[in-house]
Design a protein around this motif. Structure first.
Motif, PDB file in Angstrom:
ATOM      1  N   ARG A  14       0.910  -1.176  -0.076  1.00 17.04           N
ATOM      2  CA  ARG A  14       0.126   0.216  -0.077  1.00 17.04           C
ATOM      3  C   ARG A  14       0.698   1.305   0.106  1.00 17.04           C
ATOM      4  O   ARG A  14       1.676   1.625   0.955  1.00 17.04           O
ATOM      5  N   PHE A  15       0.736   2.185  -1.040  1.00 11.64           N
ATOM      6  CA  PHE A  15       1.595   3.126  -1.246  1.00 11.64           C
ATOM      7  C   PHE A  15       0.505   4.495  -0.511  1.00 11.64           C
ATOM      8  O   PHE A  15      -0.363   4.779  -1.339  1.00 11.64           O
ATOM      9  N   ASP A  16       1.017   4.934   0.493  1.00 13.08           N
ATOM     10  CA  ASP A  16       0.411   6.147   0.978  1.00 13.08           C
ATOM     11  C   ASP A  16       0.875   7.639   0.287  1.00 13.08           C
ATOM     12  O   ASP A  16       2.046   7.733  -0.252  1.00 13.08           O
TER      13      ASP A  16
ATOM     14  N   GLY B 125       4.743   4.096   2.890  1.00 14.95           N
ATOM     15  CA  GLY B 125       4.248   2.567   2.476  1.00 14.95           C
ATOM     16  C   GLY B 125       3.975   1.764   3.463  1.00 14.95           C
ATOM     17  O   GLY B 125       4.932   1.552   4.182  1.00 14.95           O
TER      18      GLY B 125
END
Length: 830
Positions: A515-517, A522
């Motif tokens: 998941r890349f924030d 991440g």
């Protein structure tokens, strides 16, 4: 009489009346001159010129210090040859010694001349050297310095091209090594290339793709460090250009057995021995040579082995399988094995209408959810129509296995038909290239998906290694697998049971999805049965156990909230920093409404030769490519630089784009005519065994493009990338107009690395309609292997749209492996 005045300490005889000199006279004269030269002129020349000049002579010319020069200070680039050239009086010998800086090996060290290779450095570094000279009892010395700079790309960028040829920089030679149909056994005839050839189980397959070179010693054992002139090339054969395999156009359904078996066998993997003499060639009759095809026996290992989802008529206990197909990128394990990865395998399967009802009636309705999520809905006929063949041997199932339709009345566990055959594909497959009798193993702990590649991260003793993977389809995910077993340096080198080492590191561990924030951080989300939504009570898909989770990682990624990416393809790990790079090739379904920080662009890329105006809005050509047409390369750095970390930071290394596209919102990396590219695909770092993998490693980027092919054929670029966080944040304004002239806009903040500039250059351009893919080098970096896939893929047998590599008019094109060397024998790219 002339009186010499020199150094006088009072302990001398001033009586000059004697005809013969006193011993004290000789001592004084010698001592006087040495002190004067060392304390006066010598110090002055050192300050001015960087070397010491020792000169002088006695009245009789004997016993004077030697006149020695170390030459002027030098500068050099890492990896380049350096010559220290001093000046000595006649009849004098002199050798160089190093006095400071990273240690180097001095060769040809005599007569004031020495050579060495500039060491690998990450920043400008000064090395000190001293030239010591001697003639009898006379001595002298001089010093010099060499300032070594980090490596640089040492070639002029190759221009974009639409020619039907392969172009490399001046000073390089590209040689075709291994082509579609080339025989790999002594009793197989040369390839006629007219559609009459058979027995592709003993010929090179088609669509050469991911590839590794494994060095061999003279005695045939693995030699990963110095095996530079003999080795094994292992490569994937992803797909076929069907029209060039047969005498005429392929026969429509029902397909003849002779055509279908040729097409099947042209898929898979090659293992071939190659040697370098005057040029490189492959060894046709080598005992190492092997073709692994979709019919080759396989075994399953890891958590899914023996699960009901793997049971078929061929393997009623779910432990065995047949073959591997649509193998794209690869992975090279430090213990000496090759990972081949099953990518677009789903398209080969047929699934008739009514199949869903049969599965539901058997209590397996969730299999319908899985098959649809993986791209096998009802109504698929299957690539190439292989299931329409009626084989001469009625007991053969090599064609019917591609029909995944559940047969009414067959056992619900799948042991009586091939309803579960799709679950036998989508895995990482490990091959021992050194043992042609070994059975490849499908490593189920790494999950089932459209595996593009599987690249191991940096190995550090005592730390659990990570294996990075992309799922190549629009809006799919990036994964990593962390082994349960900490790395041991004793396992490098691959001299023992290599597949047993694969068992050790690849059969037990934790699979994660990324998941890349938006803030540049991440998280790796664990894909573990019983955690979060991955339970038996989940309404979307009720998981039964960890095997069920691993066989359906796409569904798990959906439920966990992973970031949907723009077609994750090859992964590569910087051997110096440990940072992981992943190519995001393109995504035509990306819109301004669904952009995010890690996938921030949605725009229109016009097709200029068809009359478009650059950046016209709306575009003047309805064939313009939309979405994220040119792709980008994302990279991440694990927390604490540990491969087993569960968090990371990220940015985007570079955005693909034409140099003429909007610099504010499309050409975000400032590409120009020397380095603009589109649809990055293949990705690889130089090896740590040579300078391209040390200090500031070289990264190679290959393209598989459909958006920029109006301007240039596909290409290979070389880069010396920076590090995560070396750029800045930026807001992208997205405007996308569809063919129906519907325009949407958005603004997306993202994180962009430092503009590549001259540290990214185009190294090679391929022939017409090809993809450039597959890349590896010899340990010394002086021979680089690349693959040219499907040249002329849009032509026909009577009107091929490329003739490469033969260049004979009318010749059918062939996928091929090319080896590139530098004419001066140096390291490729530098």
């Amino acid at each position: 009489m002339t009186i010499e005045i020199g150094y006088d300490d009072g302990d001398i005889d001033t009586n000059r009346s004697s005809a013969s000199p006193h011993l004290n006279d000789l001592i004084a004269a010698r001592y006087s001159r040495r002190q004067t030269m060392r304390g006066g002129i010598g110090a002055m020349t050192t300050a001015l010129f960087g070397f010491s000049l020792l000169a002088g002579c006695d009245d009789d010319g004997e016993d004077a210090p030697l006149a020695v020069s170390g030459g002027l200070a030098l500068s050099a680039t890492s990896g380049s040859p350096v010559t220290l050239s001093g000046t000595l009086p006649g009849g004098t010998t002199g050798t160089w010694v190093q006095t400071s800086g990273p240690a180097v090996t001095l060769t040809s060290n005599s007569n004031g001349i020495a050579t060495f290779t500039a060491p690998t450095v990450a920043a400008d570094t000064q090395l000190g050297f001293r030239l010591d000279a001697q003639a009898g009892d006379r001595t002298g010395s001089a010093t010099t310095t060499v300032t070594v700079r980090p490596i640089a790309l040492g070639f002029n960028a190759v221009p974009k091209s639409l020619a039907d040829q392969l172009s490399v920089p001046a000073g390089y030679t590209a040689t075709v090594l291994y082509r579609l149909g080339d025989p790999i056994a002594n009793n197989v005839a040369a390839y006629a290339n007219n559609g009459s050839d058979t027995n592709f189980a003993q010929r090179a397959g088609d669509h050469h793709d991911g590839m590794t070179y494994f060095g061999l010693a003279d005695n045939g054992i693995p030699d990963y460090q110095t095996g530079n002139t003999r080795g094994l090339l292992v490569m994937n054969h992803e797909n076929i250009t069907q029209q060039y395999l047969h005498a005429g156009l392929p026969t429509p359904a029902p397909r003849p057995e002779s055509e279908a078996i040729k097409e099947i066998e042209a898929h898979g993997v090659s293992v071939i021995e190659v040697r370098r003499g005057t040029t490189w060639s492959y060894v046709q009759g080598s005992s190492f040579n092997r073709r692994i095809t979709p019919n080759t026996p396989m075994s399953f290992s890891g958590p899914v082995r023996g699960n009901a989802l793997l049971r078929t008529r061929y393997s009623t206990d779910g432990t065995q399988g047949r073959g591997t197909i649509n193998n794209c990128a690869n992975g090279t394990m430090p213990w000496g094995t090759y990972l081949t990865n099953e990518e677009n395998w789903a398209g080969y399967f047929r699934r008739n209408a009514g199949d869903a009802a049969v599965r539901t009636a058997a209590g397996r309705a969730k299999e319908n959810t899985s098959l649809t999520r993986y791209g096998i809905p009802e109504g698929r006929t299957g690539n190439y129509g292989w299931t329409t063949v009626t084989p001469a041997d009625s007991s053969s199932t090599i064609f019917s296995r591609w029909n995944a339709t559940a047969q009414a009345g067959a056992p619900a566990d799948g042991s009586g038909d091939f309803r579960h055959e799709p679950f036998q594909f989508g895995w990482v497959v490990e091959i021992d290239p050194f043992d042609p009798n070994s059975t490849p193993r499908k490593r189920t702990a790494l999950g089932r998906m459209n595996h593009e590649g599987c690249e191991i991260g940096r190995t550090v003793a005592g730390v659990r290694p990570a294996f990075y993977m992309g799922d190549d389809a629009q809006n799919e995910y990036i994964y990593k697998f962390v082994s349960n077993t900490a790395w041991s340096d004793a396992d490098a080198g691959g001299q023992g049971n290599r597949l047993a080492l694969g068992d050790k590191y690849l059969d037990a561990g934790t699979l994660y999805v990324a998941r890349f924030d938006a803030n540049g951080n991440g998280t790796w989300l664990p894909i573990v049965f019983g955690q979060g939504p991955l339970t038996a009570s989940n309404a979307t898909y009720p998981f039964e156990d960890q095997a069920d989770v691993l066989a359906n990682v796409r569904i798990a990624g959906d439920l966990l909230g992973a970031t949907r990416m723009d077609r994750p393809e090859w992964t590569a790990v910087n051997p110096q920093t440990g940072e992981m790079y992943c190519t995001l090739t393109n995504n035509s379904s990306r819109t301004p409404a669904n952009t995010d920080a890690a996938n921030p662009r949605a725009y229109t890329d016009p097709k200029l030769p068809q009359g478009d105006v650059v950046n016209a809005d709306p575009p003047t050509n309805a064939q313009a490519t939309r979405g994220n047409a040119n792709g980008h390369i994302i990279r991440l750095r694990e927390a604490g630089d540990r491969s087993d970390a569960t968090t990371f930071t990220w940015d985007i290394y570079a955005f693909g784009s034409g140099a003429d596209l909007n610099a504010q919102n499309i050409n975000l990396s400032g590409l120009d005519a020397t380095n603009d590219f589109s649809s990055p695909d293949g990705l690889w770092f130089g090896l740590r065994s040579n300078i391209t993998g040390q200090a500031t490693p070289v990264m190679w980027i290959e393209t598989d493009d459909g958006a920029y092919t109006d301007v240039t054929n596909c290409m290979l670029l070389a880069a010396i990338p920076g590090t995560v966080g070396d750029g800045a944040t930026r807001t992208v304004s997205n405007t996308l107009t569809t063919a129906a002239n519907v325009t949407t806009t958005s603004q997306t903040a993202t994180r962009i690395g430092k503009a590549p500039g001259a540290s990214l250059k185009r190294f090679l351009v391929g022939p017409k309609e090809c993809e450039i893919t597959g890349i590896y080098s010899t340990p010394d970096g002086r021979s680089l292997f690349i693959n040219v896939q499907h040249p002329g893929e849009n032509g026909s047998p009577t009107a091929p749209s490329s003739n490469w590599p033969s260049q004979t008019p009318g010749a059918r094109p062939r996928s091929a492996t090319v080896v590139i060397t530098k004419d001066d024998g140096g390291v490729v790219g530098l």
